[in-house]
Design a protein around this motif. Structure first.
Motif, PDB file in Angstrom:
ATOM      1  N   SER A   1       9.963   0.734   1.210  1.00 49.45           N
ATOM      2  CA  SER A   1      11.377   0.565   0.922  1.00 49.45           C
ATOM      3  C   SER A   1      11.862   1.933   0.480  1.00 49.45           C
ATOM      4  O   SER A   1      11.066   2.774   0.060  1.00 49.45           O
ATOM      5  CB  SER A   1      11.591  -0.469  -0.178  1.00 49.45           C
ATOM      6  OG  SER A   1      11.031  -1.708   0.209  1.00 49.45           O
TER       7      SER A   1
ATOM      8  N   THR B   1       8.175  -1.821  -6.539  1.00 55.51           N
ATOM      9  CA  THR B   1       7.794  -2.620  -5.363  1.00 55.51           C
ATOM     10  C   THR B   1       6.568  -3.457  -5.671  1.00 55.51           C
ATOM     11  O   THR B   1       5.714  -3.059  -6.472  1.00 55.51           O
ATOM     12  CB  THR B   1       7.511  -1.707  -4.146  1.00 55.51           C
ATOM     13  OG1 THR B   1       7.432  -2.520  -2.966  1.00 55.51           O
ATOM     14  CG2 THR B   1       6.187  -0.944  -4.282  1.00 55.51           C
TER      15      THR B   1
ATOM     16  N   LEU C   1       5.243   8.994  -9.707  1.00 55.55           N
ATOM     17  CA  LEU C   1       4.107   8.112  -9.474  1.00 55.55           C
ATOM     18  C   LEU C   1       3.026   8.313 -10.534  1.00 55.55           C
ATOM     19  O   LEU C   1       2.383   7.361 -10.977  1.00 55.55           O
ATOM     20  CB  LEU C   1       3.529   8.413  -8.079  1.00 55.55           C
ATOM     21  CG  LEU C   1       2.589   7.386  -7.477  1.00 55.55           C
ATOM     22  CD1 LEU C   1       3.333   6.090  -7.189  1.00 55.55           C
ATOM     23  CD2 LEU C   1       1.970   7.902  -6.186  1.00 55.55           C
TER      24      LEU C   1
ATOM     25  N   LEU D   1      10.832   6.756  -1.841  1.00 55.44           N
ATOM     26  CA  LEU D   1      10.232   5.639  -1.106  1.00 55.44           C
ATOM     27  C   LEU D   1       9.236   4.893  -1.989  1.00 55.44           C
ATOM     28  O   LEU D   1       8.595   5.497  -2.864  1.00 55.44           O
ATOM     29  CB  LEU D   1       9.468   6.179   0.111  1.00 55.44           C
ATOM     30  CG  LEU D   1      10.097   6.012   1.502  1.00 55.44           C
ATOM     31  CD1 LEU D   1      11.509   6.560   1.534  1.00 55.44           C
ATOM     32  CD2 LEU D   1       9.244   6.691   2.565  1.00 55.44           C
ATOM     33  N   SER D   2       9.108   3.597  -1.740  1.00 55.07           N
ATOM     34  CA  SER D   2       8.018   2.821  -2.328  1.00 55.07           C
ATOM     35  C   SER D   2       7.034   2.503  -1.208  1.00 55.07           C
ATOM     36  O   SER D   2       7.396   2.518  -0.035  1.00 55.07           O
ATOM     37  CB  SER D   2       8.548   1.525  -2.941  1.00 55.07           C
ATOM     38  OG  SER D   2       9.064   0.683  -1.928  1.00 55.07           O
ATOM     39  N   ALA D   3       5.799   2.200  -1.594  1.00 52.42           N
ATOM     40  CA  ALA D   3       4.782   1.847  -0.599  1.00 52.42           C
ATOM     41  C   ALA D   3       3.989   0.652  -1.112  1.00 52.42           C
ATOM     42  O   ALA D   3       3.382   0.715  -2.184  1.00 52.42           O
ATOM     43  CB  ALA D   3       3.855   3.032  -0.358  1.00 52.42           C
ATOM     44  N   GLY D   4       4.032  -0.441  -0.358  1.00 59.61           N
ATOM     45  CA  GLY D   4       3.273  -1.641  -0.734  1.00 59.61           C
ATOM     46  C   GLY D   4       2.229  -1.925   0.333  1.00 59.61           C
ATOM     47  O   GLY D   4       2.568  -2.073   1.510  1.00 59.61           O
ATOM     48  N   PHE D   5       0.967  -1.971  -0.084  1.00 56.07           N
ATOM     49  CA  PHE D   5      -0.136  -2.161   0.874  1.00 56.07           C
ATOM     50  C   PHE D   5      -0.726  -3.564   0.750  1.00 56.07           C
ATOM     51  O   PHE D   5      -0.977  -4.035  -0.356  1.00 56.07           O
ATOM     52  CB  PHE D   5      -1.258  -1.157   0.602  1.00 56.07           C
ATOM     53  CG  PHE D   5      -0.823   0.276   0.724  1.00 56.07           C
ATOM     54  CD1 PHE D   5      -0.920   0.933   1.939  1.00 56.07           C
ATOM     55  CD2 PHE D   5      -0.281   0.951  -0.353  1.00 56.07           C
ATOM     56  CE1 PHE D   5      -0.499   2.247   2.076  1.00 56.07           C
ATOM     57  CE2 PHE D   5       0.145   2.275  -0.234  1.00 56.07           C
ATOM     58  CZ  PHE D   5       0.032   2.920   0.980  1.00 56.07           C
TER      59      PHE D   5
ATOM     60  N   THR E   1       6.570   4.959  -6.102  1.00 52.55           N
ATOM     61  CA  THR E   1       6.049   3.736  -6.717  1.00 52.55           C
ATOM     62  C   THR E   1       5.316   2.937  -5.641  1.00 52.55           C
ATOM     63  O   THR E   1       5.629   3.071  -4.451  1.00 52.55           O
ATOM     64  CB  THR E   1       7.198   2.932  -7.390  1.00 52.55           C
ATOM     65  OG1 THR E   1       6.661   1.882  -8.180  1.00 52.55           O
ATOM     66  CG2 THR E   1       8.191   2.361  -6.380  1.00 52.55           C
ATOM     67  N   GLY E   2       4.312   2.172  -6.045  1.00 57.15           N
ATOM     68  CA  GLY E   2       3.516   1.489  -5.040  1.00 57.15           C
ATOM     69  C   GLY E   2       2.815   0.259  -5.568  1.00 57.15           C
ATOM     70  O   GLY E   2       2.910  -0.079  -6.747  1.00 57.15           O
ATOM     71  N   ASP E   3       2.118  -0.402  -4.668  1.00 57.17           N
ATOM     72  CA  ASP E   3       1.406  -1.628  -5.013  1.00 57.17           C
ATOM     73  C   ASP E   3       0.339  -1.853  -3.945  1.00 57.17           C
ATOM     74  O   ASP E   3       0.567  -1.586  -2.769  1.00 57.17           O
ATOM     75  CB  ASP E   3       2.385  -2.810  -5.027  1.00 57.17           C
ATOM     76  CG  ASP E   3       1.679  -4.139  -5.218  1.00 57.17           C
ATOM     77  OD1 ASP E   3       0.983  -4.290  -6.236  1.00 57.17           O
ATOM     78  OD2 ASP E   3       1.818  -5.028  -4.354  1.00 57.17           O
TER      79      ASP E   3
ATOM     80  N   ASN F   1       4.363  -2.032   3.575  1.00 58.04           N
ATOM     81  CA  ASN F   1       5.814  -2.108   3.407  1.00 58.04           C
ATOM     82  C   ASN F   1       6.289  -0.810   2.773  1.00 58.04           C
ATOM     83  O   ASN F   1       5.688  -0.311   1.824  1.00 58.04           O
ATOM     84  CB  ASN F   1       6.212  -3.273   2.486  1.00 58.04           C
ATOM     85  CG  ASN F   1       7.710  -3.285   2.208  1.00 58.04           C
ATOM     86  OD1 ASN F   1       8.220  -2.493   1.416  1.00 58.04           O
ATOM     87  ND2 ASN F   1       8.438  -4.160   2.869  1.00 58.04           N
TER      88      ASN F   1
ATOM     89  N   ILE G   1       7.149   9.535  -2.410  1.00 58.65           N
ATOM     90  CA  ILE G   1       6.692   8.143  -2.559  1.00 58.65           C
ATOM     91  C   ILE G   1       6.405   7.954  -4.041  1.00 58.65           C
ATOM     92  O   ILE G   1       5.419   8.470  -4.566  1.00 58.65           O
ATOM     93  CB  ILE G   1       5.452   7.894  -1.684  1.00 58.65           C
ATOM     94  CG1 ILE G   1       5.832   8.093  -0.206  1.00 58.65           C
ATOM     95  CG2 ILE G   1       4.896   6.483  -1.911  1.00 58.65           C
ATOM     96  CD1 ILE G   1       4.676   8.108   0.764  1.00 58.65           C
TER      97      ILE G   1
END
Lengths: 337, 337
Positions: free
Chosen positions: B145, A54, A34, B91-95, B126-128, B143, B124
């Motif tokens: 994934s 994502t 990350l 895991l990815s995390a999209g907020f 990668t994210g958005d 979300n 975790i």
């Protein structure tokens, strides 16, 4: 944290977005993947190098000239994987739908996703649908995540950029932002005002095949070309000098920017990316881009140099002056993607 | 499509959810991975078997006894990967956050996600973050994934279930649904009314290590144990006979169900799953479950048999009668996860 409450700007791709990531997410999720702050994470599983990305899509209006939230959701994640140097393989799709949403619209959106996936050569292999009561969401939000496989030998990323690298964009900037704004402001649909939403993986694959040394790629989505260059400059500690006259912009897009008082540099794109490579490969990259449907207006727009002190993004303007660009702080365009 | 508009029930995990998937998503996204309708997709990349899953979380209230939307989002996707027989890795995390959301609450949620990820042994990576204007979303949606690696030799899935298999659950059902409902209905927090939200990958890993022949696993989230058993029975074409008296339910949960007129079989869980295996492995599975923190009340609840005609889910009730269960069609509990 500087703010007690989340502001629209925390999701805009500018300074506040970056602060939220660096002050809130990074210290808690702390891991080497990350922390690279690339478009996706790169890691190995059983000896194969994979990338994983994502994005949630909340674009408003959901239907716009050149696409809809569905095709955008596929292109966006496909492009993020391509920017990591990966061949996108599999996508997930997570839907949050407001009660009362028209089934017909959902079917159009799903069709567009299927079509976009087919064109990009990826499969949507897993999904989820949540419905919230009327008023608890605005129509439909879509998350796509994706997995790609990296077979490129050199590493790609901000840390690979070197002084002397040239900066190339694959075409006219600001089209997506202009298309969305022209609909929102009821400016009438205009031939030039069409989103550039497109899958870039085919073009990137061709470039990586021909050039063994591509240092970095980043798609210029939220915040536009200006925001990603300012961000990458800061992250790399290097100074980027770009020339306004070389940056391709459609006349119609320049026009809408003037009317709305927007800076095209900070207008979103969904099919444009900046590529950093040694000068020796620039003409090959340019040739490949220009002979591809998604790179016909490609141009070399600037160069990387060592920073004496603070890393800077400097633009030589058309009128001959020099302007320093920074991450956008003011009002951004919400729900552009 | 039967309906012109999306109803809450299209996201409830019951009959309408299934119809939306089979009538709208499957025909358009058509591919062999999605068609299996498992908790995640399983595929090979460069010789390694991976699983990939996604879920969006819209639970209301976002803080509840036993967790919050953040820990739930991590557990949910970790569990979906575990159900595929995979070791969850990344895991990815999209907020999607509503403008004005309290930064303090966001930090608590992120902390819970980080803690849950650490406990489950995933990163975790990668994210958005997207922010929508006040009123365009209800607080926060997340979300996640995830990618897992499968090293189990036998295939796991609905198509692997065989007549004679026993059906085992890892503990008391309905806890998550009861916890959410008790808060929503202002029933006061009660010791027994705590969500069972938990990462199941550690327990599953132990079971797979000891038993070479686990046929199918499915976590009983939205729609509860009743919905997943009805669904799997239909998908497999086999008849499942379960015994009400063997299904573990906490007294407090049974109580809230009586007060609210709910059927505990269709109440959501976030740390419970049904496992199908040959009778010869059932006692090992049960021993492993009962000696694990997330399986202490595990029980064998039923058996699989050939169907003469239509596949059925039949429950022998406590009072000695027989009741046929089907996918829930009526009012479900919205925003339970």
């Amino acid at each position: 944290m500087k703010y007690d409450r989340i502001l629209l700007e925390h999701g805009g791709g500018g300074l506040l977005s970056n602060e939220l990531i660096s002050d809130c997410f990074l210290p808690l999720f702390k891991n080497k993947y990350l922390e690279k702050l690339e478009d996706g994470a790169v890691f190995e599983v059983a000896g194969s190098k994979l990338c994983f990305s994502t994005d949630s899509y909340v674009v408003q209006p959901i239907f716009f000239p050149g696409g809809n939230i569905g095709s955008l959701a596929v292109h966006g994640t496909v492009n993020d994987l391509a920017m990591c140097g990966g061949k996108p393989l599999y996508l997930s799709a997570g839907f949050i739908i407001e009660e009362g949403f028209a089934m017909k619209d959902l079917q159009i959106i799903i069709s567009s996703m299927a079509e976009a996936a087919l064109k990009a050569g990826v499969s949507i292999v897993t999904g989820d649908t949540k419905v919230v009561s009327k008023g608890s969401a605005d129509g439909i939000f879509i998350n796509t995540s994706g997995i790609g496989q990296i077979s490129y030998n050199s590493p790609i990323g901000v840390s690979c950029i070197k002084p002397g690298d040239l900066i190339i964009v694959n075409g006219c900037i600001g089209d997506h932002g202009a298309a969305i704004l022209s609909v929102r402001e009821n400016m009438g649909i205009n031939e030039g005002m069409i989103s550039d939403s497109a899958p870039l993986n085919g073009l990137v694959e061709k470039i990586l095949k021909a050039c063994p040394e591509i240092h970095c790629m980043r798609d210029a989505t939220r915040g536009g070309l200006g925001a990603i260059l300012a961000e990458i400059s800061q992250q790399s500690g290097l100074t980027f000098s770009i020339e306004e006259s070389k940056i391709p912009v459609k006349e119609e897009v320049r026009g809408i920017c003037e009317i709305l008082g927007m800076d095209v540099l900070f207008l979103a794109n969904e099919g444009k990316f900046a590529l950093f490579c040694p000068e020796s490969y620039a003409s090959i990259v340019l040739d490949i881009m220009r002979s591809h449907e998604y790179g016909q207006d490609a141009a070399i727009i600037g160069k990387v140099s060592e920073s004496s002190g603070k890393a800077r993004l400097i633009m030589r303007t058309i009128i001959g002056g020099s302007r320093e660009l920074d991450l956008p702080t003011g009002e951004l365009v919400p729900r552009i993607c």
